[in-house]
Motif scaffolding. Structure first.
Motif, PDB file in Angstrom:
ATOM      1  N   ILE A  16       0.837  -1.203   0.000  1.00 35.30           N
ATOM      2  CA  ILE A  16       0.000   0.000   0.000  1.00 35.30           C
ATOM      3  C   ILE A  16       0.869   1.249   0.000  1.00 35.30           C
ATOM      4  O   ILE A  16       0.610   2.203  -0.749  1.00 35.30           O
ATOM      5  N   TRP A  20       1.053   4.415  -2.561  1.00 35.80           N
ATOM      6  CA  TRP A  20       0.836   5.785  -2.099  1.00 35.80           C
ATOM      7  C   TRP A  20       2.034   6.680  -2.411  1.00 35.80           C
ATOM      8  O   TRP A  20       1.874   7.823  -2.816  1.00 35.80           O
ATOM      9  N   ASN A  56      -3.397  10.225   3.167  1.00 34.54           N
ATOM     10  CA  ASN A  56      -4.051   9.087   2.510  1.00 34.54           C
ATOM     11  C   ASN A  56      -4.780   8.184   3.482  1.00 34.54           C
ATOM     12  O   ASN A  56      -5.817   7.614   3.137  1.00 34.54           O
ATOM     13  N   LYS A  59      -8.377   9.062   3.903  1.00 30.57           N
ATOM     14  CA  LYS A  59      -9.333   9.006   2.796  1.00 30.57           C
ATOM     15  C   LYS A  59      -9.303   7.682   2.028  1.00 30.57           C
ATOM     16  O   LYS A  59     -10.241   7.376   1.289  1.00 30.57           O
ATOM     17  N   ASP A  60      -8.233   6.905   2.205  1.00 33.33           N
ATOM     18  CA  ASP A  60      -8.126   5.597   1.558  1.00 33.33           C
ATOM     19  C   ASP A  60      -8.134   4.542   2.652  1.00 33.33           C
ATOM     20  O   ASP A  60      -7.198   4.440   3.432  1.00 33.33           O
ATOM     21  N   ASN A  61      -9.196   3.752   2.705  1.00 33.06           N
ATOM     22  CA  ASN A  61      -9.395   2.856   3.847  1.00 33.06           C
ATOM     23  C   ASN A  61      -8.579   1.569   3.771  1.00 33.06           C
ATOM     24  O   ASN A  61      -8.635   0.747   4.690  1.00 33.06           O
ATOM     25  N   MET A  62      -7.826   1.366   2.698  1.00 35.72           N
ATOM     26  CA  MET A  62      -7.091   0.111   2.513  1.00 35.72           C
ATOM     27  C   MET A  62      -6.141  -0.176   3.682  1.00 35.72           C
ATOM     28  O   MET A  62      -6.112  -1.288   4.216  1.00 35.72           O
TER      29      MET A  62
END
Length: 215
Positions: A16, A20, A56, A59-62
């Motif tokens: 991840i 990013w 990130n 706003k990005d739940n990964m």
């Protein structure tokens, strides 16, 4: 101290971050952006990598899903009750020729000491790259003993340790490898007490719904 082993294929945190950061290798971040001055304590969370990570993760739940699943599988069973955990883990980037944290310290230096004696939160160090003695953190074996030794872990290992009471820090990284890691703090719900103190980096109150979440 306790080492927790986990399957890096099940918990691919670095994948991840590679996406990013838009890089191919976390260990060579120093080749992407150079910082001339050695970081001081108030500056060590101000790199471009920290800005990307903290923006990130909101706003990005990964990453957050992976983080919570890791807590459920490997951390919560250690307590056998609900846990209060650091909502957003701290990112550490130990660039070549620099430091990741600007000073040696105990976590209780930045908290109310009476509160720390009640909650007795544990620290967890999870490197997302392999470590060496130059790019990892150093910690004493007992409070104020000052017999510092490097914590050498590979990705797939997570260390439980007492950052509240043990002085720890890092040295200038003279290796050719940047270390990237996350760390977080956990306490059992039965010991949780609110604190009006705030985190040094984000000025977030040590309370549920702010610095902490419940699992």
């Amino acid at each position: 101290m306790k080492i927790i082993n986990f399957d890096s294929n099940v918990f691919p945190f670095p994948v991840i971050l590679l996406e990013w950061f838009n890089v191919d290798n976390l260990e060579s971040l120093h080749e992407q952006k150079k910082y001339i001055n050695i970081f001081l304590r108030k500056e060590d969370q101000n790199t471009i990598w920290h800005n990307i990570f903290y923006n990130n993760i909101k706003k990005d739940n990964m990453f957050n899903i992976l983080y919570i699943n890791f807590l459920k599988k490997h951390i919560k069973p250690l307590y056998k009750e609900k846990i209060v955990y650091q909502k957003i883990p701290s990112l550490r980037v130990h660039l070549k020729d620099n430091v990741a944290v600007g000073e040696f310290h105990k976590d209780k230096d930045y908290r109310d000491e009476e509160w720390t004696n009640i909650v007795k939160e544990k620290n967890y160090y999870l490197p997302l790259t392999n470590t060496n003695k130059y790019n990892t953190f150093w910690v004493e074996s007992q409070e104020d003993k000052k017999d510092y030794k490097p914590v050498l872990l590979n990705y797939g290992e997570c260390l439980e340790w007492d950052g509240l009471n043990l002085t720890h820090g890092n040295k200038k990284n003279i290796s050719d490898y940047t270390r990237v890691s996350i760390d977080f703090r956990v306490m059992p719900l039965s010991r949780y007490v609110e604190s009006n103190f705030s985190s040094i980096n984000t000025n977030t109150k040590f309370k549920l719904g702010e610095y902490y979440s419940l699992l």
